[in-house]
Design a protein around this motif. Sequence first.
Motif, PDB file in Angstrom:
ATOM      1  N   GLN A 167       0.808  -1.214   0.000  1.00  0.00           N
ATOM      2  CA  GLN A 167       0.000   0.000   0.000  1.00  0.00           C
ATOM      3  C   GLN A 167       0.841   1.263   0.000  1.00  0.00           C
ATOM      4  OE1 GLN A 167      -2.628  -0.165   3.313  1.00  0.00           O
ATOM      5  NE2 GLN A 167      -3.454  -2.179   2.802  1.00  0.00           N
ATOM      6  N   ALA A 168       2.159   1.103  -0.021  1.00  0.00           N
ATOM      7  CA  ALA A 168       3.020   2.266   0.130  1.00  0.00           C
ATOM      8  C   ALA A 168       2.906   3.220  -1.037  1.00  0.00           C
ATOM      9  CB  ALA A 168       4.469   1.823   0.293  1.00  0.00           C
ATOM     10  N   ALA A 169       2.607   2.683  -2.237  1.00  0.00           N
ATOM     11  CA  ALA A 169       2.525   3.554  -3.408  1.00  0.00           C
ATOM     12  C   ALA A 169       1.347   4.516  -3.315  1.00  0.00           C
ATOM     13  CB  ALA A 169       2.400   2.701  -4.676  1.00  0.00           C
ATOM     14  N   LYS A 170       0.360   4.170  -2.461  1.00  0.00           N
ATOM     15  CA  LYS A 170      -0.805   5.041  -2.305  1.00  0.00           C
ATOM     16  C   LYS A 170      -0.601   6.085  -1.223  1.00  0.00           C
ATOM     17  CE  LYS A 170      -3.842   1.201  -3.566  1.00  0.00           C
ATOM     18  NZ  LYS A 170      -4.983   0.367  -3.127  1.00  0.00           N
ATOM     19  N   ALA A 171       0.538   6.029  -0.537  1.00  0.00           N
ATOM     20  CA  ALA A 171       0.771   6.957   0.571  1.00  0.00           C
ATOM     21  C   ALA A 171       0.986   8.369   0.039  1.00  0.00           C
ATOM     22  CB  ALA A 171       1.997   6.524   1.377  1.00  0.00           C
ATOM     23  N   PRO A 172       0.514   9.382   0.765  1.00  0.00           N
ATOM     24  CA  PRO A 172       0.737  10.767   0.323  1.00  0.00           C
ATOM     25  C   PRO A 172       2.188  11.160   0.482  1.00  0.00           C
ATOM     26  CG  PRO A 172      -0.259  10.730   2.490  1.00  0.00           C
ATOM     27  CD  PRO A 172      -0.243   9.301   2.006  1.00  0.00           C
ATOM     28  N   ALA A 173       2.564  12.207  -0.209  1.00  0.00           N
ATOM     29  CA  ALA A 173       3.930  12.714  -0.092  1.00  0.00           C
ATOM     30  C   ALA A 173       4.174  13.200   1.320  1.00  0.00           C
ATOM     31  CB  ALA A 173       4.128  13.872  -1.081  1.00  0.00           C
ATOM     32  N   PRO A 174       5.427  13.190   1.786  1.00  0.00           N
ATOM     33  CA  PRO A 174       5.709  13.600   3.164  1.00  0.00           C
ATOM     34  C   PRO A 174       5.295  15.036   3.416  1.00  0.00           C
ATOM     35  CG  PRO A 174       7.719  13.488   1.860  1.00  0.00           C
ATOM     36  CD  PRO A 174       6.647  12.877   1.024  1.00  0.00           C
ATOM     37  N   PHE A 190      12.564  11.201   9.018  1.00  0.00           N
ATOM     38  CA  PHE A 190      13.201  10.086   8.332  1.00  0.00           C
ATOM     39  C   PHE A 190      12.257   9.551   7.260  1.00  0.00           C
ATOM     40  CE2 PHE A 190      16.756   9.617  11.184  1.00  0.00           C
ATOM     41  CZ  PHE A 190      16.277  10.065  12.404  1.00  0.00           C
ATOM     42  N   VAL A 191      12.710   9.522   6.006  1.00  0.00           N
ATOM     43  CA  VAL A 191      11.933   8.933   4.921  1.00  0.00           C
ATOM     44  C   VAL A 191      12.870   8.152   4.007  1.00  0.00           C
ATOM     45  CG1 VAL A 191      10.073  10.650   4.893  1.00  0.00           C
ATOM     46  CG2 VAL A 191      12.142  11.056   3.557  1.00  0.00           C
ATOM     47  N   VAL A 192      12.335   7.136   3.353  1.00  0.00           N
ATOM     48  CA  VAL A 192      13.092   6.364   2.376  1.00  0.00           C
ATOM     49  C   VAL A 192      12.993   7.064   1.024  1.00  0.00           C
ATOM     50  CG1 VAL A 192      13.312   4.147   1.195  1.00  0.00           C
ATOM     51  CG2 VAL A 192      12.724   4.219   3.622  1.00  0.00           C
ATOM     52  N   VAL A 193      14.125   7.278   0.394  1.00  0.00           N
ATOM     53  CA  VAL A 193      14.173   8.008  -0.879  1.00  0.00           C
ATOM     54  C   VAL A 193      14.858   7.133  -1.923  1.00  0.00           C
ATOM     55  CG1 VAL A 193      14.970  10.101  -2.048  1.00  0.00           C
ATOM     56  CG2 VAL A 193      14.296  10.195   0.357  1.00  0.00           C
ATOM     57  N   ARG A 194      14.342   7.202  -3.148  1.00  0.00           N
ATOM     58  CA  ARG A 194      14.904   6.469  -4.284  1.00  0.00           C
ATOM     59  C   ARG A 194      15.480   7.463  -5.277  1.00  0.00           C
ATOM     60  NH1 ARG A 194      14.319   1.399  -6.171  1.00  0.00           N
ATOM     61  NH2 ARG A 194      14.502   1.018  -8.411  1.00  0.00           N
ATOM     62  N   GLY A 195      16.697   7.232  -5.709  1.00  0.00           N
ATOM     63  CA  GLY A 195      17.367   8.160  -6.607  1.00  0.00           C
ATOM     64  C   GLY A 195      16.795   8.144  -8.016  1.00  0.00           C
ATOM     65  N   ARG A 196      16.977   9.252  -8.704  1.00  0.00           N
ATOM     66  CA  ARG A 196      16.533   9.368 -10.106  1.00  0.00           C
ATOM     67  C   ARG A 196      17.648  10.033 -10.893  1.00  0.00           C
ATOM     68  NH1 ARG A 196      11.753  10.009 -12.786  1.00  0.00           N
ATOM     69  NH2 ARG A 196      11.147   8.268 -11.499  1.00  0.00           N
ATOM     70  N   ASP A 197      18.296   9.278 -11.774  1.00  0.00           N
ATOM     71  CA  ASP A 197      19.387   9.853 -12.553  1.00  0.00           C
ATOM     72  C   ASP A 197      18.888  10.280 -13.926  1.00  0.00           C
ATOM     73  OD1 ASP A 197      19.026   7.471 -13.810  1.00  0.00           O
ATOM     74  OD2 ASP A 197      21.129   6.880 -13.848  1.00  0.00           O
ATOM     75  N   SER A 198      19.736  10.999 -14.636  1.00  0.00           N
ATOM     76  CA  SER A 198      19.344  11.582 -15.929  1.00  0.00           C
ATOM     77  C   SER A 198      19.157  10.527 -17.013  1.00  0.00           C
ATOM     78  CB  SER A 198      20.407  12.594 -16.372  1.00  0.00           C
ATOM     79  OG  SER A 198      21.670  11.947 -16.479  1.00  0.00           O
ATOM     80  N   ILE A 269      13.440  16.055  -2.198  1.00  0.00           N
ATOM     81  CA  ILE A 269      12.397  15.159  -2.697  1.00  0.00           C
ATOM     82  C   ILE A 269      11.691  15.823  -3.870  1.00  0.00           C
ATOM     83  CG2 ILE A 269      10.242  13.985  -2.114  1.00  0.00           C
ATOM     84  CD1 ILE A 269      11.262  13.768   0.733  1.00  0.00           C
ATOM     85  N   VAL A 270      11.573  15.083  -4.962  1.00  0.00           N
ATOM     86  CA  VAL A 270      10.944  15.613  -6.168  1.00  0.00           C
ATOM     87  C   VAL A 270       9.444  15.710  -5.923  1.00  0.00           C
ATOM     88  CG1 VAL A 270      10.544  15.263  -8.617  1.00  0.00           C
ATOM     89  CG2 VAL A 270      12.740  14.612  -7.602  1.00  0.00           C
ATOM     90  N   CYS A 279       6.326   9.432  -9.208  1.00  0.00           N
ATOM     91  CA  CYS A 279       6.255  10.111  -7.920  1.00  0.00           C
ATOM     92  C   CYS A 279       6.729   9.198  -6.806  1.00  0.00           C
ATOM     93  CB  CYS A 279       4.820  10.558  -7.640  1.00  0.00           C
ATOM     94  SG  CYS A 279       4.633  11.390  -6.057  1.00  0.00           S
ATOM     95  N   LEU A 280       6.206   7.982  -6.802  1.00  0.00           N
ATOM     96  CA  LEU A 280       6.615   7.001  -5.805  1.00  0.00           C
ATOM     97  C   LEU A 280       7.040   5.727  -6.493  1.00  0.00           C
ATOM     98  CD1 LEU A 280       3.836   7.296  -3.075  1.00  0.00           C
ATOM     99  CD2 LEU A 280       6.214   7.979  -2.850  1.00  0.00           C
ATOM    100  N   ALA A 281       8.104   5.118  -5.956  1.00  0.00           N
ATOM    101  CA  ALA A 281       8.490   3.809  -6.445  1.00  0.00           C
ATOM    102  C   ALA A 281       7.496   2.780  -5.920  1.00  0.00           C
ATOM    103  CB  ALA A 281       9.901   3.472  -5.978  1.00  0.00           C
ATOM    104  N   ASP A 282       7.524   1.584  -6.517  1.00  0.00           N
ATOM    105  CA  ASP A 282       6.560   0.562  -6.135  1.00  0.00           C
ATOM    106  C   ASP A 282       6.710   0.135  -4.677  1.00  0.00           C
ATOM    107  OD1 ASP A 282       6.429  -1.188  -9.343  1.00  0.00           O
ATOM    108  OD2 ASP A 282       5.548   0.688  -8.658  1.00  0.00           O
ATOM    109  N   ASN A 283       7.876   0.294  -4.114  1.00  0.00           N
ATOM    110  CA  ASN A 283       8.061  -0.129  -2.726  1.00  0.00           C
ATOM    111  C   ASN A 283       7.809   1.012  -1.749  1.00  0.00           C
ATOM    112  OD1 ASN A 283      10.358   1.352  -3.411  1.00  0.00           O
ATOM    113  ND2 ASN A 283      11.613   0.255  -1.934  1.00  0.00           N
ATOM    114  N   GLY A 284       7.285   2.139  -2.216  1.00  0.00           N
ATOM    115  CA  GLY A 284       6.897   3.205  -1.317  1.00  0.00           C
ATOM    116  C   GLY A 284       7.946   4.256  -1.056  1.00  0.00           C
TER     117      GLY A 284
END
Length: 403
Positions: A167-174, A190-198, A269-270, A279-284
Motif C-alpha cells: 500500500q506504500a505507493a498510495k501513501a501521500p507525499a511527506p 526520516f523517509v526512504v528516498v529512491r534516486g533518479r538519474d538523468s 524530494i521531487v 512520484c513514488l516507487a513501487d516499494n513506497g
Amino acid sequence: MFAGGVRRVAGGWNYLGVHQITTTWFPSTTHYRTTYRVKRGKKYRVTTQTVTQGESYKTYEMSKGYARKISAYLREMGIGQGVLDLMKATPASDIRQIGLHDMLTMKLATSTDTLDLFTRASLCMFDPPAPNCREIPGNKPAGGQTPVAKPAVVAAIKAKTGPPLSQAAKAPAPKPLQAAPGNSTPDMRFVVVRGRDSLCNPDSPEWISAEGAMTPQTPQKLRQLLDTLGNRRLPVVISSQGGSLFSALAAGRLIHERKLDVAVARTTIVGCDPPEAGCLADNGAYVGLISDFGVECDSACALMLAAGAKRLVDPKARLSMSSRGQTQLVKAYLEEMEMDPALFAAIGSVERQLEPDMMLKVGLTTGPESVEALTGPAICKTSPKPDNCLLPPTAKAESPAKL
C-alpha cells in the motif's frame, strides 16, 4: 525522582548515571555584644548580633549527613543500597552509567520494558482502558462509544508501524517539515528516498533521508522506520544543525546496531502528485536528488555520523563537533563506536569545525569519497549490487527501449 516511581522503566537506549554529591560550605562567625542602658531609672539589656561571612569552600566527598538522608530515601522507595555505593565510589567530576541489568539487580528499574509500557495506543483499547487514557468528549456520541474511537486507535498503530509495502505507493507525499519546539530548525524527519538519474535508470539506489533538528522523538522515529525495512540495510544521508545530545547518542546506537552506512548530504524530494508516474516507487520510496554543497552537520549530527559502518563527508560539506560539556558521556560513546581515541582528543567543549584531512586522520570518516559512493546511480551497475539497490517490479516488465 526516577526512584520515586511505582513502575520504573528505562529501556535499552536511555542513559542513567550517578555521581558523587559535593557540598559547598559557607562558614560564618556570629558575635554577640551585650550593653546596658538606663531609662527612667530602670536598667535595660541590649544585645547586638553581628554575622561575619568567611570564604566558602567545597568538599568532594559525600557527607555522612547526606549519605544518611539518601539511604533513608532509597529504603523508603524500595531501592537497593547499591545505588548509594555507586554514587559514593564515583568522583564528582565523572558520571557512572548504570546498565539495565544492574538497575534490575538494584531494583532501580522494575522491568526491562520501554516507554511503550505506558504510552502504546493499544492500552486505550482495553476494557476498562488504562488509567492514563482520556477520551475526548467530541469523539463519543451520547449513549455509547464513538464508531471512530477504535479506528482512530488502529490508525495510530498503523502510523507507528508504517504502511504495508503493497500500500506504500498510495501513501501521500511527506508533509512539510515543521519547526521543532523551541527551535527554528524543523524537527528531524526520516523517509526512504529512491534516486533518479538523468539516464532514467530504473535500478536506482535507495537511502534513508534524515534532515532536521534532533529532539527527544528522533530515536523513536528512526526505530519505527527501520522496523518497516526489516533486514534491509539502507545508508543514512544526514543533514542537521544538531539538537539533543542524548537523542543523537540513542539514534547513533541504533545505526551502529544495524551496521548502517552514514553520509553527510542533503536530500531534495521531487514534488509531484501521487497519481503521476515517477512520484513514488513501487516499494513506497519517494523520488529524490542528492546535494552535498553547503550542507551542515553540527555536533549532535557528527555523533550520529560516528556510528556508521562507512562514514563519508564531502569536502564541500561543513562539519563541526564538540563534547557539549558532557566529556565523559561523549568519550564513552565514541569508545563504544570504536572510534580512534585521536578523535576525542581533537574535540573540546567548544564547537570546532573539522576539515576533511583532519576527519580522515582521526577516523571520523572512513575514506575520502562523498555520498555518491553510497547513492550514485553507478553503484547499482556493479556486481554484486549493494543492499540499497532494488529493481522495482514495474521496471522489470518494461524493456529498455521504453525508458
